[in-house]
Design a protein around this motif. Structure first.
Motif, PDB file in Angstrom:
ATOM      1  N   ASP A   1       0.828  -1.205   0.000  1.00 31.81           N
ATOM      2  CA  ASP A   1       0.000   0.000   0.000  1.00 31.81           C
ATOM      3  C   ASP A   1       0.863   1.256   0.000  1.00 31.81           C
ATOM      4  OD1 ASP A   1      -2.871  -1.033   0.352  1.00 31.81           O
ATOM      5  OD2 ASP A   1      -1.765  -2.136   1.882  1.00 31.81           O
ATOM      6  N   ALA A   2       2.069   1.134   0.522  1.00 28.99           N
ATOM      7  CA  ALA A   2       2.973   2.287   0.533  1.00 28.99           C
ATOM      8  C   ALA A   2       4.386   1.837   0.855  1.00 28.99           C
ATOM      9  CB  ALA A   2       2.518   3.333   1.555  1.00 28.99           C
ATOM     10  N   THR A   3       5.335   2.665   0.487  1.00 30.79           N
ATOM     11  CA  THR A   3       6.719   2.497   0.913  1.00 30.79           C
ATOM     12  C   THR A   3       7.122   3.738   1.691  1.00 30.79           C
ATOM     13  OG1 THR A   3       7.352   1.096  -0.959  1.00 30.79           O
ATOM     14  CG2 THR A   3       9.113   2.232   0.188  1.00 30.79           C
ATOM     15  N   VAL A   4       7.696   3.526   2.875  1.00 33.41           N
ATOM     16  CA  VAL A   4       8.171   4.622   3.713  1.00 33.41           C
ATOM     17  C   VAL A   4       9.684   4.697   3.584  1.00 33.41           C
ATOM     18  CG1 VAL A   4       8.130   5.676   6.002  1.00 33.41           C
ATOM     19  CG2 VAL A   4       6.349   4.038   5.356  1.00 33.41           C
ATOM     20  N   ILE A   5      10.205   5.848   3.179  1.00 32.33           N
ATOM     21  CA  ILE A   5      11.646   6.054   3.096  1.00 32.33           C
ATOM     22  C   ILE A   5      12.099   6.658   4.427  1.00 32.33           C
ATOM     23  CG2 ILE A   5      13.544   7.074   1.800  1.00 32.33           C
ATOM     24  CD1 ILE A   5      11.774   5.242   0.113  1.00 32.33           C
ATOM     25  N   GLY A   6      12.887   5.920   5.178  1.00 27.33           N
ATOM     26  CA  GLY A   6      13.387   6.462   6.444  1.00 27.33           C
ATOM     27  C   GLY A   6      13.016   5.576   7.613  1.00 27.33           C
ATOM     28  N   SER A   7      13.563   5.947   8.736  1.00 25.86           N
ATOM     29  CA  SER A   7      14.292   7.162   9.075  1.00 25.86           C
ATOM     30  C   SER A   7      15.798   6.948   8.821  1.00 25.86           C
ATOM     31  CB  SER A   7      14.004   7.485  10.560  1.00 25.86           C
ATOM     32  OG  SER A   7      14.753   8.564  11.026  1.00 25.86           O
ATOM     33  N   ASP A   8      16.648   7.658   9.581  1.00 29.27           N
ATOM     34  CA  ASP A   8      18.091   7.529   9.490  1.00 29.27           C
ATOM     35  C   ASP A   8      18.626   8.337   8.310  1.00 29.27           C
ATOM     36  OD1 ASP A   8      20.604   6.703  10.333  1.00 29.27           O
ATOM     37  OD2 ASP A   8      20.023   4.617  10.531  1.00 29.27           O
ATOM     38  N   GLU A   9      19.915   8.168   7.999  1.00 30.59           N
ATOM     39  CA  GLU A   9      20.576   8.954   6.949  1.00 30.59           C
ATOM     40  C   GLU A   9      20.293   8.366   5.573  1.00 30.59           C
ATOM     41  OE1 GLU A   9      24.704   9.548   7.775  1.00 30.59           O
ATOM     42  OE2 GLU A   9      24.328  10.496   9.716  1.00 30.59           O
ATOM     43  N   VAL A  10      19.028   8.238   5.242  1.00 32.10           N
ATOM     44  CA  VAL A  10      18.649   7.612   3.976  1.00 32.10           C
ATOM     45  C   VAL A  10      19.009   8.466   2.769  1.00 32.10           C
ATOM     46  CG1 VAL A  10      16.828   6.115   4.854  1.00 32.10           C
ATOM     47  CG2 VAL A  10      16.312   8.509   4.367  1.00 32.10           C
ATOM     48  N   PHE A  11      19.112   9.782   2.953  1.00 31.26           N
ATOM     49  CA  PHE A  11      19.415  10.675   1.831  1.00 31.26           C
ATOM     50  C   PHE A  11      20.906  11.023   1.732  1.00 31.26           C
ATOM     51  CE2 PHE A  11      14.906  12.421   2.726  1.00 31.26           C
ATOM     52  CZ  PHE A  11      14.337  11.432   1.945  1.00 31.26           C
ATOM     53  N   ALA A  12      21.729  10.469   2.597  1.00 31.08           N
ATOM     54  CA  ALA A  12      23.162  10.757   2.557  1.00 31.08           C
ATOM     55  C   ALA A  12      23.785  10.161   1.299  1.00 31.08           C
ATOM     56  CB  ALA A  12      23.844  10.208   3.806  1.00 31.08           C
ATOM     57  N   LEU A  13      24.752  10.878   0.736  1.00 30.78           N
ATOM     58  CA  LEU A  13      25.370  10.444  -0.523  1.00 30.78           C
ATOM     59  C   LEU A  13      26.837  10.056  -0.367  1.00 30.78           C
ATOM     60  CD1 LEU A  13      23.880  13.022  -3.054  1.00 30.78           C
ATOM     61  CD2 LEU A  13      23.407  10.569  -2.975  1.00 30.78           C
TER      62      LEU A  13
END
Length: 365
Positions: free
Chosen positions: A107-119
């Protein structure tokens, strides 16, 4: 309903696992079945040698052989046992689900938490919502960690990051650096929420520890990655405070040869060690969060994680817990903390965070 969670599920870090479990438990309280979805992380920005360290194969043998040689058998054995403890925790709490591209109907995907956007490791598509399963993809308490807007530009990743964020149903972040990056990229502000550990609070689990005493003399708890807090001056300052106050020095979750005792424990039991500590010295984000939850007497050393850690301390009016120089450690740990004020702020942050998640859940019904 079924939600997938995209986060750093495969790291051997108590804080990362606590936040994953907390989000899963919070969603469970809303009648949602949630698990972390597996994926392969991109390590293109770290170089071939470090990439081999994380993608275990014959190429990894040299790295781990050098680790054993350089770090010694005690630390190596500690981390081997720690890996087993954390993997067992993930198994018994059913934290890990299928590979994200084989997850089936969500039904959905949750992005996170933590440093998920770190490159800093490399660009991993699903961490930015690309190709994730489900009708809705949204971020909860995502963080860019040490990554700045300038670094995203330098890496030529603005189109990659921006397109992922633009296609999300909702975006929430947990620190000011991440807030500023999203605002600058999308020309709209994300929602500022609290980490899942603070949102869920582990109140039921912590209540079960009230009659469970830790069989240790009074102690100062050290919570820092094992490659940090090994500076001679830092060690000397911590030892002086402990000796002056009749405390043993205990490192929990990470191995530090200079501590009196190193303890391997599962993530929830770790919360009890924070609750029972006479003093806490940490340099980590979740070390501060666990201190806050347990009304601990703590001091913080800022490092390259200051983007998220300084914001956390500022948010709860706790910047006076930062150690400006090591001579100030005793002064900081001798001061009380107004936890009535801290708890008041926490309740406000929980209300905003729960409302955001409720709105995302409502979109999926």
């Amino acid at each position: 309903m079924k939600f997938g969670i995209i986060t750093h599920y495969d790291v051997h870090n108590h804080g990362a696992i606590l936040q994953l479990n907390a989000l899963k438990e919070f969603l469970s309280g809303k009648g949602i079945e949630a698990q972390a979805l597996q994926f392969d992380k991109n390590y293109d920005f770290m170089g071939v040698e470090l990439k081999a360290k994380y993608n275990i194969s014959l190429k990894s043998i040299g790295i781990y052989t050098r680790y054993l040689w350089n770090e010694g058998p005690a630390k190596t054995l500690f981390n081997y046992r720690k890996r087993n403890i954390l993997n067992e925790f993930k198994r018994t709490h059913r934290l890990i689900g299928p590979y994200y591209s084989k997850a089936g109907q969500m039904d959905a995907t949750v992005i996170g938490s933590d440093e998920v956007f770190a490159l800093h490791t490399g660009p991993t598509p699903c961490l930015f919502g690309h190709a994730c399963p489900g009708r809705n993809v949204f971020a909860y308490a995502g963080s860019f960690g040490p990554t700045t807007f300038e670094e995203i530009e330098k890496r030529n990743c603005i189109p990659f990051v921006k397109s992922g964020l633009e296609n999300m149903t909702g975006i929430s972040v947990r620190d000011q650096n991440s807030f500023s990056i999203v605002s600058r990229l999308l020309r709209q502000d994300p929602v500022l929420v609290c980490d899942p550990v603070l949102l869920y609070g582990y109140e039921k689990e912590r209540a079960s520890f009230k009659n469970k005493k830790i069989d240790l003399p009074p102690y100062l708890l050290v919570y820092a990655y094992d490659n940090r807090m090994n500076d001679k001056e830092e060690i000397a300052a911590i030892r002086k405070y402990a000796n002056d106050n009749g405390l043993k020095i205990v490192s929990v979750g990470f191995y530090h040869a200079w501590c009196d005792q190193n303890i391997n424990i599962d993530p929830i039991e770790l919360l009890n060690y924070f609750a029972c500590a006479s003093a806490i010295v940490t340099d980590t984000f979740h070390g501060v969060i666990m201190s806050i939850l347990n009304h601990g007497n703590f001091a913080v050393i800022l490092r390259d994680n200051k983007n998220k850690l300084f914001h956390l301390l500022s948010e709860y009016k706790l910047t006076d817990r930062i150690v400006p120089d090591l001579s100030g450690l005793t002064s900081i740990l001798s001061k009380g903390i107004d936890y009535n004020q801290v708890d008041g702020i926490l309740q406000e942050r929980r209300s905003v965070s729960a409302s955001y998640l409720d709105s995302m859940i409502q979109l999926c019904r």
